[in-house]
Motif scaffolding. Structure first.
Motif, PDB file in Angstrom:
ATOM      1  N   ILE A 185      88.846  84.190  86.179  1.00 49.78           N
ATOM      2  CA  ILE A 185      88.210  85.421  86.238  1.00 49.78           C
ATOM      3  C   ILE A 185      89.479  86.525  87.025  1.00 49.78           C
ATOM      4  CG2 ILE A 185      86.880  87.185  88.160  1.00 49.78           C
ATOM      5  CD1 ILE A 185      85.075  84.936  87.952  1.00 49.78           C
ATOM      6  N   SER A 207      84.796  89.541  78.450  1.00 53.20           N
ATOM      7  CA  SER A 207      84.167  90.098  79.924  1.00 53.20           C
ATOM      8  C   SER A 207      82.704  89.773  79.677  1.00 53.20           C
ATOM      9  CB  SER A 207      84.088  91.874  79.569  1.00 53.20           C
ATOM     10  OG  SER A 207      83.552  92.903  78.028  1.00 53.20           O
ATOM     11  N   GLN A 217      78.453  88.467  85.215  1.00 49.02           N
ATOM     12  CA  GLN A 217      78.662  87.880  86.368  1.00 49.02           C
ATOM     13  C   GLN A 217      77.049  86.709  86.755  1.00 49.02           C
ATOM     14  OE1 GLN A 217      77.810  88.773  90.588  1.00 49.02           O
ATOM     15  NE2 GLN A 217      76.447  90.519  90.290  1.00 49.02           N
ATOM     16  N   GLU A 271      80.265  92.962  85.904  1.00 48.49           N
ATOM     17  CA  GLU A 271      80.739  91.645  84.728  1.00 48.49           C
ATOM     18  C   GLU A 271      81.824  91.406  85.544  1.00 48.49           C
ATOM     19  OE1 GLU A 271      79.463  93.041  80.483  1.00 48.49           O
ATOM     20  OE2 GLU A 271      81.220  93.946  81.440  1.00 48.49           O
ATOM     21  N   VAL A 272      82.661  90.754  85.209  1.00 48.21           N
ATOM     22  CA  VAL A 272      83.710  90.258  85.641  1.00 48.21           C
ATOM     23  C   VAL A 272      84.883  89.786  83.966  1.00 48.21           C
ATOM     24  CG1 VAL A 272      83.060  88.642  87.154  1.00 48.21           C
ATOM     25  CG2 VAL A 272      83.103  87.295  85.172  1.00 48.21           C
ATOM     26  N   GLU A 280      89.657  89.714  86.550  1.00 47.48           N
ATOM     27  CA  GLU A 280      89.104  91.094  86.889  1.00 47.48           C
ATOM     28  C   GLU A 280      87.286  91.228  87.262  1.00 47.48           C
ATOM     29  OE1 GLU A 280      89.846  94.901  85.011  1.00 47.48           O
ATOM     30  OE2 GLU A 280      92.082  93.844  84.386  1.00 47.48           O
ATOM     31  N   LYS A 281      86.732  91.756  88.843  1.00 42.94           N
ATOM     32  CA  LYS A 281      85.480  91.856  89.296  1.00 42.94           C
ATOM     33  C   LYS A 281      85.067  93.367  88.588  1.00 42.94           C
ATOM     34  CE  LYS A 281      85.025  90.696  93.574  1.00 42.94           C
ATOM     35  NZ  LYS A 281      84.086  89.754  94.759  1.00 42.94           N
ATOM     36  N   VAL A 285      79.712  92.937  91.407  1.00 46.05           N
ATOM     37  CA  VAL A 285      79.635  91.337  91.675  1.00 46.05           C
ATOM     38  C   VAL A 285      80.537  90.517  92.857  1.00 46.05           C
ATOM     39  CG1 VAL A 285      81.741  89.397  90.677  1.00 46.05           C
ATOM     40  CG2 VAL A 285      80.880  91.405  89.486  1.00 46.05           C
TER      41      VAL A 285
END
Length: 331
Positions: free
Chosen positions: A72, A103, A106, A30-31, A74-75, A79
């Protein structure tokens, strides 16, 4: 973080709460998006009024909102398609767009069109994906005649533009106040439903995009040609979709009874009928980005509200007759 939550099944103004809740964490696929804007859809109203309350794992209080745009921040470790700082947008199938942070997996996120603001980008995912999937389900092609109901609405206004890009002849319905605006979207014949009866104007259409349901679903069969198609967003569940949903015998039997009038119309016209249930699709959203950047699709925002005033944004949509989209400005 600040967020809008669905807290009860009451009057809409009593069903929503502006809250401080925990910032979401992300998993490896997830991002985390710092949200700049979100948009309100009729689907949000269905959620609030309990029409989707039987959905699996939906418990109150619940986060709200399906459309988001932002950056975005955080990733997850898996990802690879995105970088920190990318400007993106998405249809958030698990909800949660009416918040400062969202959240998202991706594989349902896309880079936002370069020629749009965050507010314009947030107005697009649900309606443009719905229009795309509906027109593809009906296999619309150049030269076809299509009737698109509610041409001034979110889905209708985008579907008109997509259908014209395909090369179809487009009929659409709208109210007197919106006739000129809808004509500017490219519709070939705009029908003012307050002064005209579309059933006397549209003849032998190849396809109807039914965005209204009830009598409009049944009446769609009156204006299609033999072997035509009715693609609905709100009508009874067709047999094929019921099978895909893996429903039990009793549920499928009940749905068959609910669509009995439609089944009769299908037989009379040797027609194809299908209910479209929206699915996230980043590949299609990427294609929509290209269409927006090439100005084949243009957005229309009727009004913007700040996040703290999100309740009024929802009430605005609940009142109906929205021209384009209503957007919540978060940052």
């Amino acid at each position: 973080m600040k967020a809008v939550q669905h807290i009860a099944y009451k009057e809409i103004s009593e069903s929503i709460k502006f809250s401080d809740i925990e910032k979401p964490s992300i998993n490896k696929n997830e991002v985390l998006i710092e949200a700049y804007a979100a948009s309100v859809n009729p689907l949000d109203i269905k959620v609030l009024t309990g029409k989707l309350k039987m959905r699996k794992n939906y418990t109150l209080p619940a986060k709200m909102g399906y459309d988001v745009s932002g950056k975005i921040i955080e990733k997850g470790e898996n990802v690879t398609n995105f970088n920190i700082g990318d400007e993106v947008y998405a249809y958030v199938d698990k909800q949660g767009a009416f918040a400062e942070y969202v959240s998202v997996k991706q594989n349902i996120v896309s880079l936002k069109p370069k020629n749009t603001t965050f507010e314009e980008a947030a107005s697009l995912p649900l309606v443009s994906l719905t229009a795309t999937q509906a027109l593809r389900r009906g296999k619309l092609k150049a030269g076809d005649k299509i009737l698109i109901h509610a041409g001034s609405g979110g889905v209708g206004s985008v579907a008109i533009q997509m259908a014209k890009t395909t090369g179809a002849y487009v009929y659409t319905t709208t109210s007197t106040d919106n006739v000129q605006w809808v004509k500017a979207l490219g519709a070939d014949r705009v029908i003012d439903y307050k002064t005209e009866d579309y059933k006397t104007i549209v003849k032998d259409a190849d396809m109807v995009l039914d965005t209204l349901g009830n009598k409009y679903t049944e009446d769609a069969f009156k204006v299609i040609k033999k072997g035509g198609k009715v693609i609905t967003l709100v009508g009874p569940v067709d047999k094929e979709t019921a099978n895909r949903m893996k429903l039990n015998f009793f549920a499928r039997t009940y749905l068959a009874w609910k669509r009995r009038k439609v089944t009769k119309r299908i037989s009379e016209k040797a027609a194809y009928y299908s209910l479209v249930l929206l699915r996230p699709n980043s590949r299609q959203l990427n294609e929509i980005t290209k269409q927006v950047e090439s100005e084949k699709i243009k957005t229309n925002i009727e009004k913007e509200y700040p996040l703290k005033d999100a309740i009024n944004a929802v009430l605005h949509v609940a009142n109906g007759r929205t021209k384009g989209k209503v957007v919540i400005k978060i940052k």
